[in-house]
Design a protein around this motif. Structure first.
Motif, mmCIF file in Angstrom:
data_model
loop_
_atom_site.group_PDB
_atom_site.id
_atom_site.type_symbol
_atom_site.label_atom_id
_atom_site.label_comp_id
_atom_site.label_asym_id
_atom_site.label_seq_id
_atom_site.Cartn_x
_atom_site.Cartn_y
_atom_site.Cartn_z
ATOM 1 N N LEU A 107 -75.487 125.660 87.302
ATOM 2 C CA LEU A 107 -74.122 125.851 87.806
ATOM 3 C C LEU A 107 -73.871 125.025 89.067
ATOM 4 O O LEU A 107 -72.771 124.483 89.258
ATOM 5 N N SER A 108 -74.885 124.909 89.928
ATOM 6 C CA SER A 108 -74.691 124.161 91.175
ATOM 7 C C SER A 108 -74.462 122.684 90.929
ATOM 8 O O SER A 108 -73.865 121.993 91.761
ATOM 9 N N ARG A 109 -74.886 122.170 89.791
ATOM 10 C CA ARG A 109 -74.701 120.748 89.500
ATOM 11 C C ARG A 109 -73.233 120.397 89.253
ATOM 12 O O ARG A 109 -72.826 119.253 89.414
ATOM 13 N N PHE A 110 -72.427 121.367 88.866
ATOM 14 C CA PHE A 110 -71.012 121.086 88.619
ATOM 15 C C PHE A 110 -70.232 120.853 89.906
ATOM 16 O O PHE A 110 -69.103 120.373 89.874
ATOM 17 N N TYR A 111 -70.827 121.210 91.043
ATOM 18 C CA TYR A 111 -70.157 121.000 92.325
ATOM 19 C C TYR A 111 -70.449 119.622 92.909
ATOM 20 O O TYR A 111 -69.919 119.281 93.968
ATOM 21 N N THR A 112 -71.284 118.833 92.260
ATOM 22 C CA THR A 112 -71.663 117.529 92.811
ATOM 23 C C THR A 112 -70.738 116.405 92.354
ATOM 24 O O THR A 112 -70.936 115.256 92.735
ATOM 25 N N VAL A 113 -69.741 116.727 91.522
ATOM 26 C CA VAL A 113 -68.773 115.731 91.062
ATOM 27 C C VAL A 113 -67.412 116.058 91.676
ATOM 28 O O VAL A 113 -67.148 117.198 92.061
ATOM 29 N N PRO A 114 -66.525 115.080 91.761
ATOM 30 C CA PRO A 114 -65.270 115.284 92.506
ATOM 31 C C PRO A 114 -64.235 116.148 91.808
ATOM 32 O O PRO A 114 -63.396 116.756 92.476
ATOM 33 N N THR A 115 -64.243 116.201 90.467
ATOM 34 C CA THR A 115 -63.182 116.917 89.753
ATOM 35 C C THR A 115 -63.767 117.732 88.600
ATOM 36 O O THR A 115 -64.907 117.528 88.183
ATOM 37 N N ALA A 116 -62.929 118.644 88.071
ATOM 38 C CA ALA A 116 -63.335 119.438 86.916
ATOM 39 C C ALA A 116 -63.502 118.560 85.676
ATOM 40 O O ALA A 116 -64.377 118.803 84.834
ATOM 41 N N ARG A 117 -62.646 117.551 85.547
ATOM 42 C CA ARG A 117 -62.769 116.644 84.399
ATOM 43 C C ARG A 117 -64.112 115.933 84.442
ATOM 44 O O ARG A 117 -64.764 115.751 83.404
ATOM 45 N N ALA A 118 -64.547 115.542 85.630
ATOM 46 C CA ALA A 118 -65.855 114.905 85.764
ATOM 47 C C ALA A 118 -66.973 115.874 85.413
ATOM 48 O O ALA A 118 -67.987 115.481 84.826
ATOM 49 N N ALA A 119 -66.793 117.161 85.757
ATOM 50 C CA ALA A 119 -67.797 118.165 85.401
ATOM 51 C C ALA A 119 -67.912 118.291 83.891
ATOM 52 O O ALA A 119 -69.027 118.380 83.337
ATOM 53 N N ARG A 120 -66.772 118.300 83.196
ATOM 54 C CA ARG A 120 -66.783 118.412 81.745
ATOM 55 C C ARG A 120 -67.430 117.183 81.116
ATOM 56 O O ARG A 120 -68.235 117.293 80.178
ATOM 57 N N ARG A 121 -67.117 116.013 81.624
ATOM 58 C CA ARG A 121 -67.726 114.786 81.091
ATOM 59 C C ARG A 121 -69.221 114.746 81.390
ATOM 60 O O ARG A 121 -70.002 114.202 80.610
ATOM 61 N N SER A 122 -69.629 115.327 82.508
ATOM 62 C CA SER A 122 -71.056 115.409 82.818
ATOM 63 C C SER A 122 -71.795 116.195 81.743
ATOM 64 O O SER A 122 -72.900 115.823 81.318
ATOM 65 N N VAL A 123 -71.180 117.301 81.302
ATOM 66 C CA VAL A 123 -71.812 118.130 80.271
ATOM 67 C C VAL A 123 -71.924 117.361 78.965
ATOM 68 O O VAL A 123 -72.923 117.474 78.247
ATOM 69 N N VAL A 124 -70.905 116.576 78.637
ATOM 70 C CA VAL A 124 -70.967 115.775 77.403
ATOM 71 C C VAL A 124 -72.132 114.792 77.464
ATOM 72 O O VAL A 124 -72.894 114.634 76.498
ATOM 73 N N TRP A 125 -72.293 114.119 78.598
ATOM 74 C CA TRP A 125 -73.434 113.215 78.765
ATOM 75 C C TRP A 125 -74.754 113.983 78.613
ATOM 76 O O TRP A 125 -75.683 113.531 77.927
ATOM 77 N N SER A 126 -74.843 115.130 79.252
ATOM 78 C CA SER A 126 -76.097 115.877 79.220
ATOM 79 C C SER A 126 -76.398 116.409 77.816
ATOM 80 O O SER A 126 -77.561 116.437 77.402
ATOM 81 N N ILE A 127 -75.364 116.823 77.070
ATOM 82 C CA ILE A 127 -75.589 117.312 75.708
ATOM 83 C C ILE A 127 -76.175 116.208 74.837
ATOM 84 O O ILE A 127 -77.092 116.440 74.032
ATOM 85 N N GLY A 128 -75.674 114.987 74.982
ATOM 86 C CA GLY A 128 -76.221 113.873 74.210
ATOM 87 C C GLY A 128 -77.696 113.643 74.509
ATOM 88 O O GLY A 128 -78.517 113.489 73.600
#
Length: 530
Positions: free
Chosen positions: A265-286
């Motif tokens: 959960l703390s990793r989602f605070y390291t990006v500037p926006t919620a959209r970036a958090a969602r895209r981070s998850v897509v990268w990590s899922i791959g």
């Protein structure tokens, strides 16, 4: 293992330590010491960078060592871990990532505090987060000890102890001096190394069987000692109803636990926006999906090429299956190729452990400083900054994790992580989902949901065959177990949600409709997010 294995593996591992310490030193010279810098790295990471860091944080010793070991020992039933760990990210993507980034600041308690600011609620959530983090840390330490025991011939108990202490000391250094920025770059480097190592081993296994997966599975079944039952469900979680319920309990814990892990959960605070958090998850899922597909090949490859009995003789829990597989793929013991490949895999496994423990330690120390200390400190006394307290907390948490890991060194690391997931799903997930989606949720319901999941989960583990009464129990020679299942998730997860509901409907508190509406708008749109 020969002295060549030991020397080369230690050299490669030392090189990784030097590089990561260099990153930590460089980052520590370019920071301004604020809480946002220490906890969230200034929120400057791109979705791709954060996605790699999430993958590096998530693909732990349980993934690299534990899952392959379980598949090598119990076949099909070991696949549950790979499937559960991966499917869990759909829950994170759809229900958690974007909403948490919009509502929180540094920790899980911040999300809850967006609606309810009661100090006791923050203390409860912070305590649960620290508990989950320590359990997760213990699994990583056990993996480190198992790896060094194999490296030194499996006979050096002192080496295991000093390795665990050394890993703990390094993680304290990473967190104390580098904070989130150094931890993130260490995790990115580790993710690249781990994916490269897993790809190389997977290709070598498939080449050994000329790309014939059917032949790989048949060979694994033949050398497993269980015949074709090795490829069918039920070898570990079949037979009686207790085993079947344990299977369901573990599945629930793995699928739901990821969304309650503090270091994720703390990793989602390291990006500037919620959209970036969602895209981070897509990268990590791959990345994570590809990796867990490879662990299936590696697990069955270890059974086929090394043999389940040999894996079990090296480590009863199967934690050394991957290094033994690398040794065989490289040409066998005392061969140059075997020595090199074994050493590379051992070094990658060490890197995996170091990167993950750094992320967990940072998340848990943030909970201690931001949630517990900031809430409980008394006015009139000398106050320390949150960052200073977080650094001190990293030391204390590291010492505790070291002590506990030495106590449970005979358990499989993937199994230990399964327990941490069960506690996270029982204590953290109910309050997170209730806070985000239930309009009537109250402070009393929040406190009850945390303790109503946390306390039963810990008690059920204490009185389970994990601690006593089982063949591989932590305490041998005694039997005080009352709960038949090894994983408490089937009981403790529903209890967490149930107590949260009971606490709310019996509460005399009036829910703050305005704050809920504000939180709802903020979580869905990002308006007002930090």
């Amino acid at each position: 293992m020969s002295s060549n294995h030991e020397t080369l593996a230690l050299l490669l591992f030392s090189a990784f330590v030097v590089v990561t310490l260099g990153i930590t030193t460089w980052v520590s010279r370019n920071r301004h010491g604020s809480a946002e810098e220490f906890y969230a790295g200034g929120r400057l990471f791109t979705p791709m960078e954060n996605g790699f860091a999430i993958a590096g944080d998530y693909m732990s010793a349980a993934s690299f060592l534990g899952i392959a070991g379980l598949i090598a020992l119990v076949g099909y039933d070991g696949l549950l871990y790979s499937v559960g760990f991966l499917v869990a990210w759909l829950v994170v993507l759809l229900l958690v990532a974007e909403l948490v980034r919009n509502c929180g600041r540094f920790t899980l308690a911040d999300v809850v505090a967006a609606r309810m600011s009661a100090p006791r609620l923050r203390v409860a959530t912070g305590s649960a987060s620290v508990t989950v983090s320590v359990l997760y840390l213990v699994a990583q330490m056990v993996g480190a000890g198992s790896l060094v025991a194999l490296l030194l011939g499996g006979t050096s108990g002192a080496a295991r102890v000093w390795t665990v202490i050394g890993v703990g000391a390094l993680m304290i250094i990473y967190v104390s001096f580098g904070g989130m920025r150094a931890t993130t770059w260490i995790q990115i480097v580790k993710a690249v190394l781990l994916m490269a190592g897993a790809i190389a081993l997977t290709v070598l296994v498939l080449l050994r069987f000329h790309g014939d997966v059917n032949q790989l599975l048949k060979s694994a079944a033949e050398r497993s000692g269980h015949g074709m039952d090795f490829l069918k469900p039920g070898l570990k979680y079949g037979g009686d109803w207790t085993s079947r319920f344990d299977f369901i309990s573990l599945g629930l814990a793995l699928v739901l636990g990821t969304a309650g892990l503090p270091h994720i959960l703390s990793r989602f605070y390291t990006v500037p926006t919620a959209r970036a958090a969602r895209r981070s998850v897509v990268w990590s899922i791959g990345l994570i999906g590809a990796f867990y597909l490879m662990t299936i090949v590696l697990g069955f490859g270890a059974a086929a090429l090394v043999g389940s009995d040999e894996v079990r003789r090296s480590n009863a829990a199967g934690n050394t299956a991957i290094p033994l597989l690398a040794l065989d793929l490289g040409g066998g013991e005392n061969s140059t190729g075997g020595t090199v490949l074994f050493a590379v895999v051992a070094a990658v496994a060490f890197a995996t452990i170091l990167a993950v423990v750094a992320g967990i330690t940072l998340a848990s120390s943030a909970s201690v400083a931001h949630d517990l200390y900031a809430t409980l400190r008394r006015p009139g006394r000398k106050q320390r900054s949150e960052v200073a307290v977080a650094r001190l907390a990293a030391v204390g948490i590291g010492v505790l994790a070291i002590a506990l890991s030495l106590l449970v060194s005979n358990l499989n690391v993937a199994f230990l992580v399964g327990l941490a997931f069960a506690v996270a799903a029982s204590a953290n997930l109910p309050i997170l989902l209730y806070s985000l989606f239930w309009r009537r949720f109250t402070t009393r319901g929040g406190v009850w949901s945390v303790y109503g999941g946390l306390v039963p989960a810990l008690l059920l583990v204490l009185f389970s065959p994990v601690v006593s009464g089982g063949p591989n129990s932590i305490i041998s020679g005694v039997d005080f177990h009352l709960f038949p299942l090894e994983n408490p998730g089937l009981v403790s997860i529903p209890l967490g949600f149930l107590f949260g509901w009971i606490g709310t409907v019996t509460s005399k508190d009036t829910p703050d409709e305005a704050r809920h509406a504000e939180t709802e708008v903020r979580s869905l749109t990002g308006a007002g997010a930090v």
